[in-house]
Write a protein that holds these residues in place. Sequence first.
Motif, PDB file in Angstrom:
ATOM      1  N   LEU A 277      35.948  38.449  35.086  1.00 30.19           N
ATOM      2  CA  LEU A 277      35.271  37.276  34.566  1.00 30.19           C
ATOM      3  C   LEU A 277      35.467  36.121  35.546  1.00 30.19           C
ATOM      4  CD1 LEU A 277      35.530  39.033  31.931  1.00 30.19           C
ATOM      5  CD2 LEU A 277      35.618  36.863  30.674  1.00 30.19           C
ATOM      6  N   GLY A 278      34.422  35.334  35.763  1.00 25.85           N
ATOM      7  CA  GLY A 278      34.519  34.141  36.594  1.00 25.85           C
ATOM      8  C   GLY A 278      34.879  32.929  35.754  1.00 25.85           C
ATOM      9  N   VAL A 279      35.285  31.856  36.425  1.00 26.78           N
ATOM     10  CA  VAL A 279      35.594  30.606  35.727  1.00 26.78           C
ATOM     11  C   VAL A 279      34.924  29.427  36.430  1.00 26.78           C
ATOM     12  CG1 VAL A 279      37.809  31.441  34.852  1.00 26.78           C
ATOM     13  CG2 VAL A 279      37.746  30.173  37.003  1.00 26.78           C
ATOM     14  N   ASP A 280      34.715  28.386  35.664  1.00 25.97           N
ATOM     15  CA  ASP A 280      34.178  27.092  36.101  1.00 25.97           C
ATOM     16  C   ASP A 280      32.691  27.148  36.431  1.00 25.97           C
ATOM     17  OD1 ASP A 280      36.644  25.823  35.780  1.00 25.97           O
ATOM     18  OD2 ASP A 280      37.245  26.214  37.834  1.00 25.97           O
ATOM     19  N   SER A 281      32.282  28.020  37.363  1.00 30.75           N
ATOM     20  CA  SER A 281      30.877  28.169  37.753  1.00 30.75           C
ATOM     21  C   SER A 281      30.428  29.606  37.501  1.00 30.75           C
ATOM     22  CB  SER A 281      30.707  27.821  39.232  1.00 30.75           C
ATOM     23  OG  SER A 281      31.088  26.490  39.498  1.00 30.75           O
ATOM     24  N   ASP A 282      29.133  29.840  37.666  1.00 31.72           N
ATOM     25  CA  ASP A 282      28.596  31.194  37.519  1.00 31.72           C
ATOM     26  C   ASP A 282      28.970  31.971  38.780  1.00 31.72           C
ATOM     27  OD1 ASP A 282      27.146  33.508  37.247  1.00 31.72           O
ATOM     28  OD2 ASP A 282      25.268  32.526  36.693  1.00 31.72           O
ATOM     29  N   LEU A 283      30.051  32.736  38.713  1.00 33.53           N
ATOM     30  CA  LEU A 283      30.617  33.357  39.903  1.00 33.53           C
ATOM     31  C   LEU A 283      29.661  34.357  40.549  1.00 33.53           C
ATOM     32  CD1 LEU A 283      32.983  33.654  41.831  1.00 33.53           C
ATOM     33  CD2 LEU A 283      33.986  35.330  40.244  1.00 33.53           C
ATOM     34  N   ALA A 284      28.953  35.120  39.744  1.00 30.31           N
ATOM     35  CA  ALA A 284      28.035  36.111  40.308  1.00 30.31           C
ATOM     36  C   ALA A 284      26.942  35.436  41.126  1.00 30.31           C
ATOM     37  CB  ALA A 284      27.418  36.952  39.197  1.00 30.31           C
ATOM     38  N   ALA A 285      26.538  34.231  40.718  1.00 31.91           N
ATOM     39  CA  ALA A 285      25.517  33.491  41.463  1.00 31.91           C
ATOM     40  C   ALA A 285      26.105  32.796  42.681  1.00 31.91           C
ATOM     41  CB  ALA A 285      24.847  32.465  40.546  1.00 31.91           C
ATOM     42  N   LYS A 286      27.355  32.332  42.574  1.00 28.64           N
ATOM     43  CA  LYS A 286      27.986  31.609  43.676  1.00 28.64           C
ATOM     44  C   LYS A 286      28.442  32.540  44.793  1.00 28.64           C
ATOM     45  CE  LYS A 286      28.037  27.339  42.015  1.00 28.64           C
ATOM     46  NZ  LYS A 286      27.332  26.231  42.694  1.00 28.64           N
ATOM     47  N   ASP A 287      28.851  33.738  44.436  1.00 24.21           N
ATOM     48  CA  ASP A 287      29.391  34.669  45.427  1.00 24.21           C
ATOM     49  C   ASP A 287      28.848  36.069  45.149  1.00 24.21           C
ATOM     50  OD1 ASP A 287      30.813  36.237  47.171  1.00 24.21           O
ATOM     51  OD2 ASP A 287      32.777  35.425  46.665  1.00 24.21           O
ATOM     52  N   ASP A 288      27.757  36.408  45.831  1.00 27.06           N
ATOM     53  CA  ASP A 288      27.129  37.693  45.533  1.00 27.06           C
ATOM     54  C   ASP A 288      27.965  38.890  45.969  1.00 27.06           C
ATOM     55  OD1 ASP A 288      26.773  37.586  48.277  1.00 27.06           O
ATOM     56  OD2 ASP A 288      24.584  37.453  48.192  1.00 27.06           O
ATOM     57  N   SER A 289      29.037  38.632  46.741  1.00 26.40           N
ATOM     58  CA  SER A 289      29.897  39.747  47.147  1.00 26.40           C
ATOM     59  C   SER A 289      30.692  40.312  45.975  1.00 26.40           C
ATOM     60  CB  SER A 289      30.860  39.305  48.256  1.00 26.40           C
ATOM     61  OG  SER A 289      31.878  38.450  47.765  1.00 26.40           O
ATOM     62  N   VAL A 290      30.795  39.549  44.885  1.00 24.46           N
ATOM     63  CA  VAL A 290      31.517  40.046  43.706  1.00 24.46           C
ATOM     64  C   VAL A 290      30.604  40.174  42.493  1.00 24.46           C
ATOM     65  CG1 VAL A 290      33.745  39.158  44.489  1.00 24.46           C
ATOM     66  CG2 VAL A 290      32.286  37.713  43.046  1.00 24.46           C
ATOM     67  N   ALA A 291      29.298  40.019  42.709  1.00 24.51           N
ATOM     68  CA  ALA A 291      28.359  40.090  41.584  1.00 24.51           C
ATOM     69  C   ALA A 291      28.405  41.441  40.889  1.00 24.51           C
ATOM     70  CB  ALA A 291      26.939  39.791  42.067  1.00 24.51           C
ATOM     71  N   ASP A 292      28.704  42.500  41.647  1.00 26.63           N
ATOM     72  CA  ASP A 292      28.686  43.847  41.070  1.00 26.63           C
ATOM     73  C   ASP A 292      29.895  44.133  40.192  1.00 26.63           C
ATOM     74  OD1 ASP A 292      30.398  43.816  43.267  1.00 26.63           O
ATOM     75  OD2 ASP A 292      30.020  45.909  43.782  1.00 26.63           O
ATOM     76  N   ILE A 293      30.899  43.230  40.195  1.00 25.85           N
ATOM     77  CA  ILE A 293      32.053  43.437  39.307  1.00 25.85           C
ATOM     78  C   ILE A 293      32.248  42.260  38.352  1.00 25.85           C
ATOM     79  CG2 ILE A 293      33.275  44.966  40.890  1.00 25.85           C
ATOM     80  CD1 ILE A 293      35.105  42.561  41.592  1.00 25.85           C
ATOM     81  N   THR A 294      31.395  41.236  38.433  1.00 28.89           N
ATOM     82  CA  THR A 294      31.552  40.065  37.570  1.00 28.89           C
ATOM     83  C   THR A 294      30.739  40.242  36.293  1.00 28.89           C
ATOM     84  OG1 THR A 294      31.898  38.632  39.490  1.00 28.89           O
ATOM     85  CG2 THR A 294      31.356  37.563  37.404  1.00 28.89           C
ATOM     86  N   LEU A 295      31.433  40.478  35.199  1.00 31.11           N
ATOM     87  CA  LEU A 295      30.780  40.729  33.910  1.00 31.11           C
ATOM     88  C   LEU A 295      30.084  39.481  33.390  1.00 31.11           C
ATOM     89  CD1 LEU A 295      30.332  42.645  31.478  1.00 31.11           C
ATOM     90  CD2 LEU A 295      32.533  41.826  30.567  1.00 31.11           C
ATOM     91  N   VAL A 296      30.781  38.356  33.417  1.00 31.35           N
ATOM     92  CA  VAL A 296      30.267  37.096  32.883  1.00 31.35           C
ATOM     93  C   VAL A 296      31.204  36.003  33.367  1.00 31.35           C
ATOM     94  CG1 VAL A 296      31.597  37.143  30.711  1.00 31.35           C
ATOM     95  CG2 VAL A 296      29.341  36.030  30.750  1.00 31.35           C
TER      96      VAL A 296
END
Length: 374
Positions: A277-296
């Motif tokens: 899970l990301g925090v503060d910002s939409d992590l999958a959008a901010k860092d596409d290198s972790v989009a494939d493991i970022t659930l929400v």
Amino acid sequence: MTISTTNKLLGVAGAAALLVALAGCGTAPQAAPTDAAPDVDVVDGFKPCLISDEGGWNDKSFNQSAKEGMDSALEELGVEGIELESTTPNDYAPNLEQLVSEGCTFIVSVGFNLSAATVESANANPEIDYAIIDDLADNDFDGTTDAPNIKPLVFNTAEAAYLGGYAAAAWSAETGVNKVGTFGGMQIPSVAVFMDGYALGVDKYNEDKGASVELFGWDVAGQEGAFTGGFAANDTAKQTAQSVLDQGVDVILPVGGPIYESAAAAIADGGSDVKMLGVDSDLAAKDDSVADITLVSIMKAIDVAVHDATVEAAGGEFEVAPYIGTLENEGVKLSGFGAFESELPEGLADELTALQDAIIAGDITVESKNSPKQ
């Protein structure tokens, strides 16, 4: 125009529609910074400035979000500002001194760790307006801000994290693992509030579903858990992430800006199917290198809060009443689930919407001793 400096001395929609979000106590923020020029008569000599904590502007988290909010306001207002990037805690006081000496009339400090330096600067310069993110600037804990010219920009992140914890538990229960985890950077209220809400959301899932999803890395009652001691993505952060992963979890929440990079590295090294899970910002959008493991991601509208406070100060309408982001006023939210939307457990999106509605209605109160007091 922004004069961006790095210091030391240099200076530099189903579930996706579940954007359950941004907020305020006092003036509610706009839904997002706009490109249209605000209807503001800018006061003569207005010069807004921003100082990061040691995480820096590219942390994909709260520093970057604050900078985006300031940049948006500067462009809309047509004024110049200064943004100083701290690289160590030793930069905080000198950076603030530099901003004062360069004629800043409105200064935003990013993060709890700048509290003492910001209070000292504000008391020494009562003619300057200040704001601070993620802290009430109440270092003597008497219930009042320690300088009369500081506006706290704080967030009741426990509410959104509650939804994130529920979602994490649902995902882990669906996979049959039934184990989720978390770890933080520094054990400070703005970090622990995520972990409190996350844990309470897991509890809610277990209560509603008769499930037994276990949480590792944080104990709400004892306020004890796994922390790296800082916000750097380093070996310590990776080892801390690994200590939680070693418990067999298949969902993990790293709370502390760049430390998500260490969690992602540990996940990759382990070769296991773990979501983050990301925090503060939409992590999958901010860092596409972790989009494939970022659930929400559990988000805070830091950009909107900084933008709106800057515009208010520009128009001579600065108020020191704390801004508190909540679900009700759309200051905190969950991102969408992105590529995982089609894989969510059946009914989860509707359950999260119902929980959000219940929190807003006051039928559910997410109790965290780390939440800002309203």
